[in-house]
Enzyme design. Structure first.
Site, short mmCIF file in Angstrom:
data_model
loop_
_atom_site.label_atom_id
_atom_site.label_comp_id
_atom_site.label_asym_id
_atom_site.label_seq_id
_atom_site.Cartn_x
_atom_site.Cartn_y
_atom_site.Cartn_z
N THR A 163 -4.21 -5.50 -5.53
CA THR A 163 -4.15 -4.04 -5.48
C THR A 163 -3.52 -3.44 -6.72
O THR A 163 -2.64 -4.06 -7.34
CB THR A 163 -3.34 -3.60 -4.24
N TYR A 213 4.28 -3.80 -0.03
CA TYR A 213 2.85 -4.11 -0.03
C TYR A 213 2.44 -4.63 -1.41
O TYR A 213 1.90 -5.74 -1.55
CB TYR A 213 2.04 -2.86 0.36
#
Ligand code: UDP
Length: 327
Positions: free
Chosen positions: A117, A141
């Site tokens: 990501t 995350y």
């Protein structure tokens, strides 16, 4: 037919990847615990329910299907939740991925495509975000995904595991044929939340912060159509099968849209009012995440031609109105 093990194949991006894999002549084998995924979305190949942490189950699945590669989508992926429950993110995303990577390596399945990501980059003012940008994530995350990238590099050096790592920007849209789409419960992502507000399924969208240092005060993101995104995965798989070296690719279009711009575009595409209110910032959010890389286009031949904002919203809206999963 070549099997590909798809973790998270019952989820939003994984289910679209299974469709693309099948169209490309592979058999996608979904491995998913159905905590956030939907059995109804496993339409393109066999389904094996299991946990990433269950090594013996993984070993049995590798032995049964002898996959030529792994595509690893299964992960927790919400910034807000990662801020409040970091332990879950480290355990699920890192420990789970490590177990999977060990099982793949032990089974001799040495081609690995990984969903990373742009959240691994963190906050960089006036810096073009390309694959060489330092990774300084703002939340658990992004940190958990960066850690898995490191694990893949170490296993590459030690055991010859080859990886293609894709750093996604913001994924949106749905299969235009309506077979699969986005369905999170609860939904937190901007475009589906907005469509739910437009449709009266929630009272309003709350804008997470209007005091950012951007032209209209709201966060800027780079949106990519899920169909284009999964096309890149098939190209990445072929890259590995061609014997090319491990590589990292950003997957974004290079165009940024603020939250307000996405609201305006959604109103225009649906021809409906977008009910919204202005709220505080969401912890862990970077001001601006826009890809500055052309590597995927240059090296993989990737052409994200479905990734215009009106097209992404139109496809998501069609799915929102017609598609659904029973569970
Ligand atoms: N966002 C928002 N309201 C919402 C959901 C998201 O203002 O109900 C904002 C969010 O803070 C971020 C952008 O929209 O700036 C995209 O968020 P999303 O959760 O869709 O993706 P992320 O960038 O976290 O991967």
């Amino acid at each position: 037919m070549s099997n590909v093990l798809v973790t998270g194949g019952a989820g939003y991006i994984g289910s679209h990847a299974c469709k693309a894999l099948k169209a490309a002549g592979f058999t996608p084998v979904t491995y998913d615990n159905l905590v956030t995924g939907w059995k109804d979305s496993v339409k393109f190949g066999p389904f094996e329910q299991g946990e990433l942490s269950d090594r013996s189950r993984l070993d049995a699945v590798f032995a049964q299907y002898q996959p030529v590669a792994v595509m690893h989508f299964a992960a927790l992926s919400q910034v807000g939740e990662a801020m409040s429950e970091p332990g879950r993110y480290w355990r699920n995303n890192v420990e789970g991925s490590l177990t999977l990577i060990e099982a793949a390596t032990a089974a001799g399945c040495l081609n690995f495509v990984f969903s990373s990501t742009c959240a691994t980059y963190g906050e960089h003012d006036n810096v073009v975000l390309d694959e060489g940008t330092p990774q300084e994530p703002l939340n658990a995350y992004g940190a958990s995904k960066r850690a898995v990238e490191d694990i893949l590099r170490d296993f590459g050096a030690a055991y010859g595991l080859k990886s293609v790592i894709f750093r996604y920007f913001n994924v949106a849209g749905a299969d235009p044929e309506g077979e699969v789409g986005e369905h999170h419960r609860p939904e937190t992502h901007l475009i589906p939340v907005m469509l739910e507000a437009i449709d009266g399924k929630r009272p309003a969208l709350t804008i997470n912060g209007t005091d950012y240092d951007t032209p209209d005060g709201t966060c800027i993101r780079d949106y990519v159509h899920v169909m284009d995104l999964v096309d890149a995965h098939v190209l990445g798989l072929k890259w590995l099968q061609d014997g090319k070296e491990s590589r990292v690719f950003n997957l974004g279009t290079g165009k940024g849209f603020s939250v307000r711009e996405v609201i305006d575009a959604s109103g225009a595409v649906t021809n409906r009012e977008v009910p919204y209110s202005e709220g505080p910032r969401r912890a862990g959010d970077a001001t601006k995440l826009v890809s500055g890389s052309t590597r995927a286009a240059a090296e993989l031949g990737w052409t994200p031609d479905r990734s215009t904002m009106p097209q992404m919203i139109a496809d998501a809206w069609r799915w929102h109105q017609n598609g659904h999963y029973e569970g």
